[in-house]
Write an enzyme that holds these catalytic residues in place. Sequence first.
Site: not given
Lengths: 257, 257, 257, 257, 257
Positions: D139, D153-155, D157, D180, D193, D231
């Site tokens: 990772r 995409y950015p995200m 919480k 998740h 990812q 989400s």
Amino acid sequence: MERREPPQTDEGWYVLHDLRTIDWDAWRGASERDRELAIDDGVEFLEAAENLDDAEAGASAVFSVFGHEADLLILHLRPTIRELDTLERRFEQTAFAEFTERTNSYLSVTEASGYTGAEAYFDPEQEADPGIKNYIESRLYPDLPDAEFVSFYPMDKRRQPEQNWYDLSFEDRAELMSGHGDIGREYAGKVSQIISGSVGLDDFEWGVTLFADDPTDVKDLLYEMRFDPSSSKYAEFGPFFSGRRFPPSDLGALLAG
Amino acid sequence: MERREPPQTDEGWYVLHDLRTIDWDAWRGASERDRELAIDDGVEFLEAAENLDDAEAGASAVFSVFGHEADLLILHLRPTIRELDTLERRFEQTAFAEFTERTNSYLSVTEASGYTGAEAYFDPEQEADPGIKNYIESRLYPDLPDAEFVSFYPMDKRRQPEQNWYDLSFEDRAELMSGHGDIGREYAGKVSQIISGSVGLDDFEWGVTLFADDPTDVKDLLYEMRFDPSSSKYAEFGPFFSGRRFPPSDLGALLAG
Amino acid sequence: MERREPPQTDEGWYVLHDLRTIDWDAWRGASERDRELAIDDGVEFLEAAENLDDAEAGASAVFSVFGHEADLLILHLRPTIRELDTLERRFEQTAFAEFTERTNSYLSVTEASGYTGAEAYFDPEQEADPGIKNYIESRLYPDLPDAEFVSFYPMDKRRQPEQNWYDLSFEDRAELMSGHGDIGREYAGKVSQIISGSVGLDDFEWGVTLFADDPTDVKDLLYEMRFDPSSSKYAEFGPFFSGRRFPPSDLGALLAG
Amino acid sequence: MERREPPQTDEGWYVLHDLRTIDWDAWRGASERDRELAIDDGVEFLEAAENLDDAEAGASAVFSVFGHEADLLILHLRPTIRELDTLERRFEQTAFAEFTERTNSYLSVTEASGYTGAEAYFDPEQEADPGIKNYIESRLYPDLPDAEFVSFYPMDKRRQPEQNWYDLSFEDRAELMSGHGDIGREYAGKVSQIISGSVGLDDFEWGVTLFADDPTDVKDLLYEMRFDPSSSKYAEFGPFFSGRRFPPSDLGALLAG
Amino acid sequence: MERREPPQTDEGWYVLHDLRTIDWDAWRGASERDRELAIDDGVEFLEAAENLDDAEAGASAVFSVFGHEADLLILHLRPTIRELDTLERRFEQTAFAEFTERTNSYLSVTEASGYTGAEAYFDPEQEADPGIKNYIESRLYPDLPDAEFVSFYPMDKRRQPEQNWYDLSFEDRAELMSGHGDIGREYAGKVSQIISGSVGLDDFEWGVTLFADDPTDVKDLLYEMRFDPSSSKYAEFGPFFSGRRFPPSDLGALLAG
């Protein structure tokens, strides 16, 4: 989770608010001859629109707009959406268009709704009272008032947990609309309005175009309405545009400062 | 769902905040002669506006603005909205305008409201106390303070479920406005203000223009107010613009760095 | 509806974050000679600012910024706002400015507040502990740390119904600030900060400028803080800008890729 | 008001998503020779980046992006932030850069966190399971998958009163992350990812880059996740960018339509 | 915190909504010969797309769009995302593209979901009713209706504390979708639709493209739906674009006003 009863609505003329800035740098740099051609072309377009040379019915007007977001509001009302499409593109063929940039616009259609007093108008089984019928037709096919000041803004009704217009009962909405209308009626003779619906046509649900000779009457009316629950709890406003109407023949004077 | 009582208001002069960047690339590329013409024209326009050559009453001033959103704030107050319309367009006729771009603006009108102490002023049956009358007139027809620093921002009162200014009783609002005013009074002599209403005129409900010699006095005042419920619960602020006043005759020096 | 007690604050130097993109198309198209002139002029301006040629006190630095929103952050701290105004306009007089566009900026003033431990400093009747006094003065008149990485962002404290910082008691805020500070202290020697207030000066309430040699220390610090209620419940963040400091003399190398 | 325990994290390579439109007007207007030079230069830059000519480790790839917001996504992963800074500026030195405009970007760093199963990896007293260690290193130092479709995409919480991720207990967050992750594992072999953290680096908290041969696998995965509380209650998404990977040598074909 | 069951979905053709303004200044300034070349090239591209010269299946159409945000909507549906990528770039090779600017776009894929009545279609063990199968295939591989008016908007379902679509049970969502569909069926023959999913592809979750001869039918349908809880509580709408379909061969007439 219950579906609420929508009001009946009737629609009249399609409405285009076409907002443009003037490209002042280009204007200052243009030759006298190019300016004259542009003014002639602009005046001709605007006068033809006001004279309804392109349509059987409707109305057009042009306004000088305050601030940086626009210098001109060209307002067209026409029986079909096709006529608005043509007007929008025809303007671009004028020599004047070269000195303008589109910065905003709004597409809607004049709307009357069956919340209060107009039930009979919307009931096919009933013959409507001629007064109501005239009133509704004046909303669908409005005369443009001969007032100096214009204020245009789009708006939504809220759909939030404790402020959800669309989750109120028909009766609650009718009562709120009635109270809202009462305030408007206090300003009869001072402020007149065109209400046009835009669900599915543009980004907000309605366009509101107010006309008055004295801008503070518009301010007073909207400020008073803001304390009415129809606005204080349920209204969400878009941008506001303020302008002053001028006859197309004054376009040259306007551009000369 | 109850309609709340709005305060009475009185309006004075219309106000235009005209915010512009300088096109520094064009300025650096311009000939000495074009720069001189531009400065002369700019100074002439700004001085004529400050001298009220165009109007019976009002006030104008120009400020150098910090940051990328604007370089200049040209502020005009005039008795009619028509005069603001003319000033806005007349500026575009100057050779200086070519070196500027409009990036923001705000249209409003000076406002006094009848929340506290001013009831008599708004009561046609009562003769108002001359002190109150003077106070209100100084808000409607303000002298521009001779201070170096300016801070301008538009603002709204919130209309959210638990923070709905327009759903408070008149008494609650009057009490909040009174407490709000108490803080302002602590800064008398240090910070002065012009409050102008813009409901129906521009995107927010009010414009606030603060003047001070020391910018930290503005910061202290607004920070203290932020802990007052009128702000902490009910105020929604737009963008802030900070500037320094300069006499029109210094325009050339300003452009020279 | 109770007014809450604000903390006392002291202010030091005014701060301008001036963010610019490089106009790479113009740069690639420029002649070798124009590039040299631009670099010379840019280096001279930046070195003069770092050397404080224009002021008795303060600090300046320049950073290469990541991403499309800016290529350069020019940071100035000065005793008066007038000096920042002059620096901002003086840069525009350089030949290098022609190859840049302003895309963002932030105006603020270094701030120390009396939440915890600093009560005596703000009490005119008490003589403050020299340690506290030194600490506060290092916040008001900071040395720019000699670190490679910078992170700048503006921020607000929330004023929502259940997350209203400005409606907390002074004691609750002091306790939250103290916990917040504890996290910061864990990163002493790794991350240093400049906190500057901007209420009434710019769109947010504070600017935060963090310095570190290792960007992941900034990330770790802010991520840890995000779980602290001062951030998790009460912080609202603006855009983040990340950069790397470079000495003005490296400007040419930077532009050469 | 309790401070919550953050997860431990480890960081690997810094990541730059560099999004650009092609200036098609300039491209159509360019001579055949200028186009060839631009393509040669662009291919050379992109191939050198993919070959890691500038670095000891990392990865680069280029994608054709759908829609008006970008035409190209150039993705770089590198051990140091300095290398990304250099790559970003070096691209501007190519003749190809002249035909592009930067429209978006994202700076982040690959991240692994200690929510579930990875406690031992983050415990300095324990020797981590080699499987976990390999997983975490894959990772932090990912191979770019050889898939046609990319979604970036950015995200964030959320930190709202009833949907505050940062106010959940560590256990609740760990359980949510585990659920998740379970959904993600169902798509193993179909969607891979890269998760990168950006707290303090860019405007959101994470960047998510998904790779798949079939775009509907990405859609299915994200749609399924949207019903998962991690989400549905706690995720706030930024803009989405979709693209198709192409080998640098195909740049000319891409520009030829 | 429970994970909710997502509906099964099936996907058909990928969809690109390509929205462009016409650069009227360039158009007015172009020679007659350049205009003819541009029109010929534009018509050829649009006719080839409508004739599916590039693909085995799909559909394309072009619309004149109202207002300042776009003048043209070019709509493509194709079996693979690669075909859309090619069409988007191939348009840029036309002489007509020079007179357009991209202002918006939307990437999605036609979608059918298993909320109501379609369970058998999604059950691999069951043979679906041919009627249902036809219905679903008509949604995945739609014929473009031969209607004059088009309305396009992207939308999300809300994920707020009291209005969280993704936290409803499958049964509640199925019931809401069924009620929502009932309203749509009342408008059969008047309004037809293309529903396309865009989770992971573009900024919203769905794109909705409605076709009708009479724009007020679209307005009535969407207004009625707004009172249905699926919209009143759970829908969040993006921008709306309204247009009128025209045959590619009319491009010249459209540009001539």
